[in-house]
Write a protein that holds these residues in place. Structure first.
Motif, mmCIF file in Angstrom:
data_model
loop_
_atom_site.group_PDB
_atom_site.id
_atom_site.type_symbol
_atom_site.label_atom_id
_atom_site.label_comp_id
_atom_site.label_asym_id
_atom_site.label_seq_id
_atom_site.Cartn_x
_atom_site.Cartn_y
_atom_site.Cartn_z
ATOM 1 N N GLU A 1 55.847 39.905 38.459
ATOM 2 C CA GLU A 1 54.418 40.253 38.506
ATOM 3 C C GLU A 1 54.060 41.143 37.309
ATOM 4 N N GLN A 2 54.947 42.107 37.021
ATOM 5 C CA GLN A 2 54.696 43.049 35.915
ATOM 6 C C GLN A 2 54.658 42.316 34.571
ATOM 7 N N PHE A 3 55.617 41.411 34.378
ATOM 8 C CA PHE A 3 55.656 40.641 33.132
ATOM 9 C C PHE A 3 54.374 39.811 32.991
ATOM 10 N N ALA A 4 53.936 39.222 34.089
ATOM 11 C CA ALA A 4 52.713 38.402 34.081
ATOM 12 C C ALA A 4 51.518 39.236 33.608
ATOM 13 N N ARG A 5 51.437 40.464 34.121
ATOM 14 C CA ARG A 5 50.326 41.351 33.712
ATOM 15 C C ARG A 5 50.428 41.700 32.238
ATOM 16 N N GLU A 6 51.668 42.008 31.799
ATOM 17 C CA GLU A 6 51.887 42.430 30.398
ATOM 18 C C GLU A 6 51.475 41.357 29.395
ATOM 19 N N ILE A 7 51.679 40.090 29.754
ATOM 20 C CA ILE A 7 51.377 39.017 28.790
ATOM 21 C C ILE A 7 49.942 38.487 28.928
ATOM 22 N N GLY A 8 49.204 39.048 29.883
ATOM 23 C CA GLY A 8 47.798 38.638 30.017
ATOM 24 C C GLY A 8 47.565 37.416 30.885
ATOM 25 N N ALA A 9 48.566 37.092 31.760
ATOM 26 C CA ALA A 9 48.360 35.980 32.699
ATOM 27 C C ALA A 9 47.411 36.444 33.808
ATOM 28 N N ASP A 10 46.747 35.506 34.452
ATOM 29 C CA ASP A 10 45.819 35.859 35.535
ATOM 30 C C ASP A 10 46.532 36.010 36.867
ATOM 31 N N GLY A 11 47.674 35.343 36.985
ATOM 32 C CA GLY A 11 48.382 35.413 38.257
ATOM 33 C C GLY A 11 49.848 35.062 38.115
ATOM 34 N N TYR A 12 50.622 35.473 39.128
ATOM 35 C CA TYR A 12 52.065 35.205 39.168
ATOM 36 C C TYR A 12 52.400 34.690 40.567
ATOM 37 N N ALA A 13 53.306 33.720 40.645
ATOM 38 C CA ALA A 13 53.766 33.231 41.951
ATOM 39 C C ALA A 13 55.281 33.209 41.974
ATOM 40 N N ALA A 14 55.842 33.747 43.047
ATOM 41 C CA ALA A 14 57.300 33.829 43.165
ATOM 42 C C ALA A 14 57.918 32.492 43.567
ATOM 43 N N ASP A 15 57.136 31.639 44.238
ATOM 44 C CA ASP A 15 57.670 30.331 44.644
ATOM 45 C C ASP A 15 56.525 29.324 44.753
ATOM 46 N N ALA A 16 56.901 28.081 45.034
ATOM 47 C CA ALA A 16 55.911 26.989 45.025
ATOM 48 C C ALA A 16 54.822 27.163 46.086
ATOM 49 N N ALA A 17 55.208 27.658 47.264
ATOM 50 C CA ALA A 17 54.208 27.817 48.329
ATOM 51 C C ALA A 17 53.229 28.936 47.964
ATOM 52 N N SER A 18 53.746 30.026 47.390
ATOM 53 C CA SER A 18 52.869 31.136 46.976
ATOM 54 C C SER A 18 51.942 30.709 45.843
ATOM 55 N N ALA A 19 52.412 29.763 45.027
ATOM 56 C CA ALA A 19 51.592 29.305 43.886
ATOM 57 C C ALA A 19 50.268 28.723 44.377
ATOM 58 N N VAL A 20 50.308 27.999 45.493
ATOM 59 C CA VAL A 20 49.081 27.411 46.054
ATOM 60 C C VAL A 20 48.121 28.521 46.487
ATOM 61 N N ASP A 21 48.655 29.516 47.214
ATOM 62 C CA ASP A 21 47.810 30.629 47.687
ATOM 63 C C ASP A 21 47.196 31.375 46.511
ATOM 64 N N ARG A 22 48.044 31.624 45.516
ATOM 65 C CA ARG A 22 47.580 32.400 44.335
ATOM 66 C C ARG A 22 46.519 31.611 43.567
ATOM 67 N N ALA A 23 46.736 30.308 43.441
ATOM 68 C CA ALA A 23 45.775 29.449 42.720
ATOM 69 C C ALA A 23 44.425 29.498 43.418
ATOM 70 N N LYS A 24 44.430 29.416 44.740
ATOM 71 C CA LYS A 24 43.172 29.451 45.497
ATOM 72 C C LYS A 24 42.473 30.809 45.327
ATOM 73 N N GLU A 25 43.261 31.881 45.328
ATOM 74 C CA GLU A 25 42.694 33.228 45.119
ATOM 75 C C GLU A 25 42.027 33.306 43.742
ATOM 76 N N LEU A 26 42.721 32.784 42.721
ATOM 77 C CA LEU A 26 42.192 32.850 41.358
ATOM 78 C C LEU A 26 40.893 32.072 41.233
ATOM 79 N N LEU A 27 40.803 30.954 41.924
ATOM 80 C CA LEU A 27 39.587 30.134 41.863
ATOM 81 C C LEU A 27 38.399 30.855 42.493
ATOM 82 N N ASN A 28 38.699 31.683 43.492
ATOM 83 C CA ASN A 28 37.625 32.384 44.204
ATOM 84 C C ASN A 28 37.235 33.709 43.573
ATOM 85 N N ASN A 29 38.008 34.132 42.550
ATOM 86 C CA ASN A 29 37.690 35.419 41.893
ATOM 87 C C ASN A 29 36.635 35.246 40.819
#
Length: 211
Positions: free
Chosen positions: A183-211
């Motif tokens: 998560e920290q590396f993701a923030r440092e490089i300017g990514a909008d989100g980080y997911a630890a696994d494939a299932a979390s990636a879906v949740d995170r993607a939906k969150e990003l779309l709603n932000n």
């Protein structure tokens, strides 16, 4: 009348041929492609995602379920576009330049497709310029960068900087992941989100779309 829950149950069990048969039967009985997608395939993949997160399912079970989902999607895809059913969003995913790993990327792609996203997989060893070209061409809402090696992680930063320099970074959300990524590396490089696994990636993607 086909019970759409049966489609979900057989998808979870990874029974591709049966899923295909039940999808065809439901459509023949006049069930709309959108309902078959949402109440059958997506409902089933949601449960697969939940089980995967809870360590009740592992990679092989997810891959078998995803294959069953694909068998149903092959029938539904043309009908969904005819019916004007739009995907949740378009998601481009690839493994960054220098990295040839693809299992994690493939899993994320399958889970995203199972959640109703249009997934464009651009493969492994993807140069920043290739991401740029595909983003201009496909105009996705989300882009996924995968890296499985500590040596290729800096390429994520390079890719994000390339998007910034082209003026595209503000138009899309960038999601990063892979075994060594944090998560920290993701923030440092300017990514909008980080997911630890494939299932979390879906949740995170939906969150990003709603932000």
């Amino acid at each position: 009348m086909v019970d759409l829950k049966l489609i979900a149950e057989n998808l979870i069990a990874g029974k591709s041929a049966l899923v295909k048969e039940l999808v065809q039967q439901a459509l023949a009985e006049g069930v709309s492609p959108g309902r078959v997608l949402n109440e059958g395939l997506i409902a089933g993949m949601n449960i697969v995602g939940t089980k995967f997160k809870a360590n009740e399912f592992y990679v092989p079970e997810v891959l078998i379920a995803a294959r069953a989902m694909k068998s149903g999607m092959e029938i539904l895809k043309p009908l969904l576009s005819q019916a004007g059913v739009k995907p949740v969003a378009t998601f481009i995913i690839g493994t960054v330049k220098g990295d040839l790993h693809d299992i994690g990327k493939n899993l994320v792609g399958m889970m995203m497709e199972g959640a109703g996203f249009e997934v464009i997989d651009i493969g492994i060893d993807v140069a920043p310029e290739k991401y740029l070209e595909m983003i201009k061409q496909k105009q996705p809402q989300l882009v996924g960068l995968s890296a499985l090696l500590t040596t290729t992680m800096p390429m994520m930063k390079t890719t994000i900087e390339t998007l910034k320099n082209a003026g595209l970074k503000d138009k899309i959300k960038v999601l990063v992941g892979g075994a060594p990524v944090t998560e920290q590396f993701a923030r440092e490089i300017g990514a909008d989100g980080y997911a630890a696994d494939a299932a979390s990636a879906v949740d995170r993607a939906k969150e990003l779309l709603n932000n």
